[in-house]
Scaffold this motif. Sequence first.
Motif, PDB file in Angstrom:
ATOM      1  N   ALA A  41      -4.649   1.251   4.606  1.00  0.00           N
ATOM      2  CA  ALA A  41      -5.279   1.825   3.162  1.00  0.00           C
ATOM      3  C   ALA A  41      -3.752   2.697   2.834  1.00  0.00           C
ATOM      4  O   ALA A  41      -3.244   1.936   3.578  1.00  0.00           O
ATOM      5  CB  ALA A  41      -5.579   3.476   3.851  1.00  0.00           C
ATOM      6  N   THR A  42      -3.806   2.897   1.364  1.00  0.00           N
ATOM      7  CA  THR A  42      -2.606   2.735   0.815  1.00  0.00           C
ATOM      8  C   THR A  42      -2.994   4.123  -0.433  1.00  0.00           C
ATOM      9  O   THR A  42      -4.343   4.951  -0.322  1.00  0.00           O
ATOM     10  CB  THR A  42      -2.139   1.842  -0.017  1.00  0.00           C
ATOM     11  OG1 THR A  42      -4.186   1.603  -1.290  1.00  0.00           O
ATOM     12  CG2 THR A  42      -2.296   0.121   0.380  1.00  0.00           C
ATOM     13  N   ASP A  72     -12.429  -1.477   4.237  1.00  0.00           N
ATOM     14  CA  ASP A  72     -14.196  -1.617   4.764  1.00  0.00           C
ATOM     15  C   ASP A  72     -14.589  -0.714   5.871  1.00  0.00           C
ATOM     16  O   ASP A  72     -15.490  -0.322   5.747  1.00  0.00           O
ATOM     17  CB  ASP A  72     -14.823  -2.637   4.034  1.00  0.00           C
ATOM     18  CG  ASP A  72     -15.346  -2.619   2.945  1.00  0.00           C
ATOM     19  OD1 ASP A  72     -15.962  -3.852   2.440  1.00  0.00           O
ATOM     20  OD2 ASP A  72     -14.955  -1.962   2.048  1.00  0.00           O
ATOM     21  N   SER A  73     -13.564  -1.508   6.502  1.00  0.00           N
ATOM     22  CA  SER A  73     -13.780  -1.224   8.749  1.00  0.00           C
ATOM     23  C   SER A  73     -13.431  -0.124   8.356  1.00  0.00           C
ATOM     24  O   SER A  73     -13.599   0.707   9.415  1.00  0.00           O
ATOM     25  CB  SER A  73     -12.958  -2.362   9.082  1.00  0.00           C
ATOM     26  OG  SER A  73     -11.271  -2.399   8.505  1.00  0.00           O
ATOM     27  N   VAL A  74     -12.393   0.903   7.563  1.00  0.00           N
ATOM     28  CA  VAL A  74     -11.872   2.024   7.793  1.00  0.00           C
ATOM     29  C   VAL A  74     -12.180   2.844   7.078  1.00  0.00           C
ATOM     30  O   VAL A  74     -12.579   4.166   7.426  1.00  0.00           O
ATOM     31  CB  VAL A  74     -10.417   2.101   8.633  1.00  0.00           C
ATOM     32  CG1 VAL A  74      -9.923   0.946   8.861  1.00  0.00           C
ATOM     33  CG2 VAL A  74      -9.785   1.880   6.865  1.00  0.00           C
ATOM     34  N   LYS A  75     -13.529   2.973   6.498  1.00  0.00           N
ATOM     35  CA  LYS A  75     -13.440   4.052   5.012  1.00  0.00           C
ATOM     36  C   LYS A  75     -15.086   4.860   5.804  1.00  0.00           C
ATOM     37  O   LYS A  75     -15.753   4.379   6.988  1.00  0.00           O
ATOM     38  CB  LYS A  75     -15.010   2.997   3.759  1.00  0.00           C
ATOM     39  CG  LYS A  75     -13.442   2.327   2.827  1.00  0.00           C
ATOM     40  CD  LYS A  75     -14.600   2.141   1.922  1.00  0.00           C
ATOM     41  CE  LYS A  75     -13.650   1.223   0.763  1.00  0.00           C
ATOM     42  NZ  LYS A  75     -14.080   0.573   0.017  1.00  0.00           N
ATOM     43  N   GLY A  76     -14.459   6.128   5.834  1.00  0.00           N
ATOM     44  CA  GLY A  76     -15.022   7.022   6.161  1.00  0.00           C
ATOM     45  C   GLY A  76     -14.571   7.879   7.811  1.00  0.00           C
ATOM     46  O   GLY A  76     -14.696   8.944   8.390  1.00  0.00           O
ATOM     47  N   ARG A  77     -13.910   6.595   8.481  1.00  0.00           N
ATOM     48  CA  ARG A  77     -12.979   6.767   9.551  1.00  0.00           C
ATOM     49  C   ARG A  77     -12.100   7.015   9.256  1.00  0.00           C
ATOM     50  O   ARG A  77     -11.591   8.174  10.140  1.00  0.00           O
ATOM     51  CB  ARG A  77     -13.916   6.002  10.731  1.00  0.00           C
ATOM     52  CG  ARG A  77     -14.801   5.930  10.829  1.00  0.00           C
ATOM     53  CD  ARG A  77     -14.965   4.242  12.296  1.00  0.00           C
ATOM     54  NE  ARG A  77     -14.265   3.373  11.526  1.00  0.00           N
ATOM     55  CZ  ARG A  77     -13.476   2.744  12.403  1.00  0.00           C
ATOM     56  NH1 ARG A  77     -12.755   3.521  13.080  1.00  0.00           N
ATOM     57  NH2 ARG A  77     -12.971   2.315  12.268  1.00  0.00           N
ATOM     58  N   PHE A  78     -11.235   6.982   8.567  1.00  0.00           N
ATOM     59  CA  PHE A  78      -9.641   6.931   7.858  1.00  0.00           C
ATOM     60  C   PHE A  78      -9.624   7.758   7.172  1.00  0.00           C
ATOM     61  O   PHE A  78     -10.157   7.466   5.995  1.00  0.00           O
ATOM     62  CB  PHE A  78      -9.048   5.748   7.999  1.00  0.00           C
ATOM     63  CG  PHE A  78      -9.170   5.014   9.572  1.00  0.00           C
ATOM     64  CD1 PHE A  78      -9.739   5.563  10.787  1.00  0.00           C
ATOM     65  CD2 PHE A  78      -7.880   3.656  10.271  1.00  0.00           C
ATOM     66  CE1 PHE A  78      -9.704   4.552  11.955  1.00  0.00           C
ATOM     67  CE2 PHE A  78      -7.794   2.963  11.077  1.00  0.00           C
ATOM     68  CZ  PHE A  78      -8.417   3.311  11.382  1.00  0.00           C
ATOM     69  N   THR A  79      -8.441   8.651   7.022  1.00  0.00           N
ATOM     70  CA  THR A  79      -7.850   9.046   5.337  1.00  0.00           C
ATOM     71  C   THR A  79      -6.430   9.855   5.590  1.00  0.00           C
ATOM     72  O   THR A  79      -6.095   9.930   6.589  1.00  0.00           O
ATOM     73  CB  THR A  79      -8.206  10.806   6.226  1.00  0.00           C
ATOM     74  OG1 THR A  79      -9.352  10.965   6.078  1.00  0.00           O
ATOM     75  CG2 THR A  79      -7.146  11.462   4.811  1.00  0.00           C
ATOM     76  N   ILE A  80      -6.348   8.734   4.353  1.00  0.00           N
ATOM     77  CA  ILE A  80      -4.661   8.393   4.538  1.00  0.00           C
ATOM     78  C   ILE A  80      -4.008   9.360   3.702  1.00  0.00           C
ATOM     79  O   ILE A  80      -5.213  10.049   2.749  1.00  0.00           O
ATOM     80  CB  ILE A  80      -4.018   7.162   3.749  1.00  0.00           C
ATOM     81  CG1 ILE A  80      -2.927   6.929   4.310  1.00  0.00           C
ATOM     82  CG2 ILE A  80      -4.873   6.961   1.963  1.00  0.00           C
ATOM     83  CD1 ILE A  80      -2.167   5.041   2.746  1.00  0.00           C
ATOM     84  N   SER A  81      -3.062  10.536   3.588  1.00  0.00           N
ATOM     85  CA  SER A  81      -2.578  11.211   3.036  1.00  0.00           C
ATOM     86  C   SER A  81      -1.055  10.980   2.707  1.00  0.00           C
ATOM     87  O   SER A  81      -0.666  10.270   4.029  1.00  0.00           O
ATOM     88  CB  SER A  81      -2.956  12.541   3.227  1.00  0.00           C
ATOM     89  OG  SER A  81      -2.267  12.830   4.407  1.00  0.00           O
ATOM     90  N   GLY A  82      -0.228  11.870   1.329  1.00  0.00           N
ATOM     91  CA  GLY A  82       0.911  11.662   1.277  1.00  0.00           C
ATOM     92  C   GLY A  82       1.687  12.845   1.061  1.00  0.00           C
ATOM     93  O   GLY A  82       0.724  13.811   0.818  1.00  0.00           O
TER      94      GLY A  82
END
Length: 122
Positions: A49-50, A61-71
Amino acid sequence: QVHLVESGGGLVQPGGSLRLSCAASGSIFSINAMGWYRQAPGKQRELVATITRGGSTNYADSVKGRFTISGDNAKNTVYLQMNSLKPEDTAVYYCNFKGVVVPTVPYGMDYWGKGTLVNVSS
């Protein structure tokens, strides 16, 4: 000199959650984008993710809906919230900062962390 330090990896059961953090040390004017990559045993490093300075995000695609990136631009820190973890998420996770501008260099440079191991296993 800029250093990236990751934290938050570890062993978790399938279906569990982990939160990774990566903080940059050093005098930094700006960062163009921050991201997470991972490398599983025997495989090439891949994008997870970026997030751009403006907040735009991109996910594998393999992490969409499960992982969330924030900064947090003020803290020069990027986070990765990982939910519903699967055994195939097992890998060393690396943070990457792109276009880092520091006082002593007139152009942006890219930096990598040393990695943190995420092991999803029962």
